[in-house]
Design a protein around this motif. Sequence first.
Motif, mmCIF file in Angstrom:
data_model
loop_
_atom_site.group_PDB
_atom_site.id
_atom_site.type_symbol
_atom_site.label_atom_id
_atom_site.label_comp_id
_atom_site.label_asym_id
_atom_site.label_seq_id
_atom_site.Cartn_x
_atom_site.Cartn_y
_atom_site.Cartn_z
ATOM 1 N N PRO A 42 0.868 -1.326 0.012
ATOM 2 C CA PRO A 42 0.213 0.038 0.070
ATOM 3 C C PRO A 42 0.770 1.517 0.125
ATOM 4 C CG PRO A 42 -0.498 -1.356 1.906
ATOM 5 C CD PRO A 42 0.768 -2.044 1.264
ATOM 6 N N LEU A 43 2.136 1.321 0.229
ATOM 7 C CA LEU A 43 3.121 2.536 0.454
ATOM 8 C C LEU A 43 3.636 2.511 -1.071
ATOM 9 C CD1 LEU A 43 5.006 1.393 3.525
ATOM 10 C CD2 LEU A 43 3.320 2.974 3.450
ATOM 11 N N LYS A 44 3.198 1.828 -1.956
ATOM 12 C CA LYS A 44 3.936 1.929 -3.290
ATOM 13 C C LYS A 44 4.065 3.561 -3.758
ATOM 14 C CE LYS A 44 5.127 -1.966 -5.662
ATOM 15 N NZ LYS A 44 4.887 -3.153 -6.673
ATOM 16 N N ARG A 45 2.679 4.179 -3.965
ATOM 17 C CA ARG A 45 2.770 5.564 -4.299
ATOM 18 C C ARG A 45 2.859 6.506 -3.212
ATOM 19 N NH1 ARG A 45 -2.249 4.245 -7.685
ATOM 20 N NH2 ARG A 45 -1.415 2.677 -9.129
ATOM 21 N N LYS A 46 3.134 6.149 -2.226
ATOM 22 C CA LYS A 46 3.377 6.807 -1.138
ATOM 23 C C LYS A 46 4.552 7.397 -0.501
ATOM 24 C CE LYS A 46 1.506 7.050 3.561
ATOM 25 N NZ LYS A 46 0.100 7.553 4.487
ATOM 26 N N VAL A 47 5.341 6.532 -0.619
ATOM 27 C CA VAL A 47 6.969 6.840 -0.085
ATOM 28 C C VAL A 47 8.130 6.086 -0.818
ATOM 29 C CG1 VAL A 47 6.073 7.178 2.362
ATOM 30 C CG2 VAL A 47 6.929 4.855 1.302
ATOM 31 N N SER A 48 9.095 6.458 -0.748
ATOM 32 C CA SER A 48 10.250 5.973 -1.395
ATOM 33 C C SER A 48 10.482 4.618 -1.291
ATOM 34 C CB SER A 48 11.579 6.788 -1.271
ATOM 35 O OG SER A 48 12.016 6.333 0.267
ATOM 36 N N ARG A 49 11.342 3.887 -2.310
ATOM 37 C CA ARG A 49 11.547 2.389 -2.188
ATOM 38 C C ARG A 49 12.015 2.322 -0.771
ATOM 39 N NH1 ARG A 49 15.051 -0.911 -5.865
ATOM 40 N NH2 ARG A 49 14.280 -3.049 -5.315
ATOM 41 N N ALA A 50 12.978 2.997 -0.569
ATOM 42 C CA ALA A 50 13.859 2.696 0.634
ATOM 43 C C ALA A 50 13.111 3.047 2.146
ATOM 44 C CB ALA A 50 15.221 3.718 0.793
ATOM 45 N N GLU A 51 12.044 3.765 1.946
ATOM 46 C CA GLU A 51 11.490 3.987 3.148
ATOM 47 C C GLU A 51 10.395 2.876 3.239
ATOM 48 O OE1 GLU A 51 9.920 7.897 3.980
ATOM 49 O OE2 GLU A 51 8.680 7.323 5.682
ATOM 50 N N ARG A 52 10.222 2.533 2.143
ATOM 51 C CA ARG A 52 9.085 1.309 2.242
ATOM 52 C C ARG A 52 9.796 -0.037 2.892
ATOM 53 N NH1 ARG A 52 7.841 2.379 -3.427
ATOM 54 N NH2 ARG A 52 8.826 0.637 -4.051
ATOM 55 N N ARG A 53 10.804 -0.311 2.512
ATOM 56 C CA ARG A 53 11.585 -1.314 3.291
ATOM 57 C C ARG A 53 11.552 -1.210 4.625
ATOM 58 N NH1 ARG A 53 13.903 -3.403 -2.017
ATOM 59 N NH2 ARG A 53 11.592 -3.697 -2.520
ATOM 60 N N GLU A 54 12.023 0.234 4.902
ATOM 61 C CA GLU A 54 12.590 0.270 6.327
ATOM 62 C C GLU A 54 11.198 0.469 7.047
ATOM 63 O OE1 GLU A 54 14.563 4.227 6.784
ATOM 64 O OE2 GLU A 54 13.723 4.311 8.873
ATOM 65 N N ARG A 55 10.064 0.800 6.494
ATOM 66 C CA ARG A 55 8.584 0.858 7.229
ATOM 67 C C ARG A 55 8.216 -0.654 7.462
ATOM 68 N NH1 ARG A 55 4.278 5.200 6.249
ATOM 69 N NH2 ARG A 55 5.403 7.088 5.900
ATOM 70 N N ALA A 56 8.409 -1.514 6.341
ATOM 71 C CA ALA A 56 8.104 -2.850 6.546
ATOM 72 C C ALA A 56 8.787 -3.500 7.450
ATOM 73 C CB ALA A 56 7.964 -3.487 5.021
ATOM 74 N N ALA A 57 9.903 -3.493 7.435
ATOM 75 C CA ALA A 57 10.977 -4.246 8.316
ATOM 76 C C ALA A 57 10.452 -3.733 9.824
ATOM 77 C CB ALA A 57 12.382 -4.021 8.138
ATOM 78 N N GLN A 58 10.408 -2.593 10.058
ATOM 79 C CA GLN A 58 10.019 -2.090 11.491
ATOM 80 C C GLN A 58 8.767 -2.769 11.904
ATOM 81 O OE1 GLN A 58 8.618 2.033 12.106
ATOM 82 N NE2 GLN A 58 9.982 2.281 13.606
ATOM 83 N N ALA A 59 7.677 -2.567 11.025
ATOM 84 C CA ALA A 59 6.177 -3.164 11.325
ATOM 85 C C ALA A 59 6.359 -4.588 11.676
ATOM 86 C CB ALA A 59 5.204 -2.880 10.229
ATOM 87 N N LEU A 60 7.163 -5.488 10.986
ATOM 88 C CA LEU A 60 7.396 -6.762 10.988
ATOM 89 C C LEU A 60 7.864 -6.960 12.306
ATOM 90 C CD1 LEU A 60 8.149 -8.034 7.354
ATOM 91 C CD2 LEU A 60 5.908 -8.522 8.594
ATOM 92 N N GLU A 61 8.734 -6.316 12.891
ATOM 93 C CA GLU A 61 9.406 -6.410 13.960
ATOM 94 C C GLU A 61 8.573 -6.368 14.943
ATOM 95 O OE1 GLU A 61 13.001 -4.117 14.520
ATOM 96 O OE2 GLU A 61 12.793 -4.506 16.790
#
Length: 289
Positions: free
Chosen positions: A100-119
């Motif tokens: 859902p973040l695809k059009r919202k934030v940069s690729r790097a931030e997507r990765r970071e947010r996903a890793a944080q939320a999974l943690e």
Amino acid sequence: MLEVTDLGHRYRAKEGEHTAIDRLSFTVAAGELVCIVGPSGCGKSTLLRSLSGLITPTSGTVALHGDEVRGVPDDLAVVFQDYSRSLFPWLSVARNVEFPLKRKVSRAERRERAAQALEWVGLSGAGAKYPWQLSGGMQQRVAIARALAYRPSLLLMDEPFASVDAQTRFELEDLLLRVRREHDTTILLVTHDIDESVYLGDRVLVLSKSPATVVADLKVDLPAERDQITTRESDAFVALRAETARLLHGGGAVRPRVHADPEGAAARFLAAERAEQASRATRKQAAQS
Ligand SMILES: Nc1ncnc2c1ncn2[C@@H]1O[C@H](COP(=O)(O)OP(=O)(O)OP(=O)(O)O)[C@@H](O)[C@H]1O
């Protein structure tokens, strides 16, 4: 923030019409966590679907930030009851969370947010797996991680913790309180669990049986900092959950809160309530297997 006025929804089916919710009115302020409890089948999911713009209510209005909701608003995330239909089976867990973040934030931030939320949800090692390689409870945690990573201003949750074990449920409840505090998210959460509604909520909305109307809007007068043991043991908590249970089951006038009697009728009633929930979960599992 969220203003619901005289909301009603009537389903049309071959067998005739069915009014699921009727003239529901309430508001939710920015940053509030409001829990909704109501008898099974009273229309809670219909209410959340109407609020999220997924269905068009047949009467009344929903306004978010002052604008009438028509279609799914941008800054909203929903965690559905049915996790099996909410994840894309062809995407890895991490990609599902990022989606859902695809059009919202940069690729790097997507990765970071996903890793944080999974943690946050205790699944940091599962990012490369596919949803079908995970248990039902784990898939639900992925769906929760996806909603949290999105950082919506309004989060709607339909029995989000129903499919996880008791210990994980407590951890996810505390995670939700923490995320709400840190990101100032407004949350509306449907639950069958009276204890959970009081533990999490700033308010508890009690709905009537079908078609749902608001029976009571209880303010949860507990300290903002909550703890799974001390909060649940407090007299105020015990009295509030008994009050909620009475209202939910049409107990009529609310008795004073001061003489909470955890060993008395309310406790016996709540034990029966939990047994019914457990048997419902077992029946649901049996139906799914
Ligand atoms: N698409 C539909 N078409 C016709 N009737 C529907 C539809 N969806 C729900 N209903 C009916 O509307 C009523 C409310 O359903 P809803 O799923 O909103 O209740 P609920 O309170 O969320 O239920 P539960 O507590 O079991 O999750 C039920 O009687 C249900 O059968």
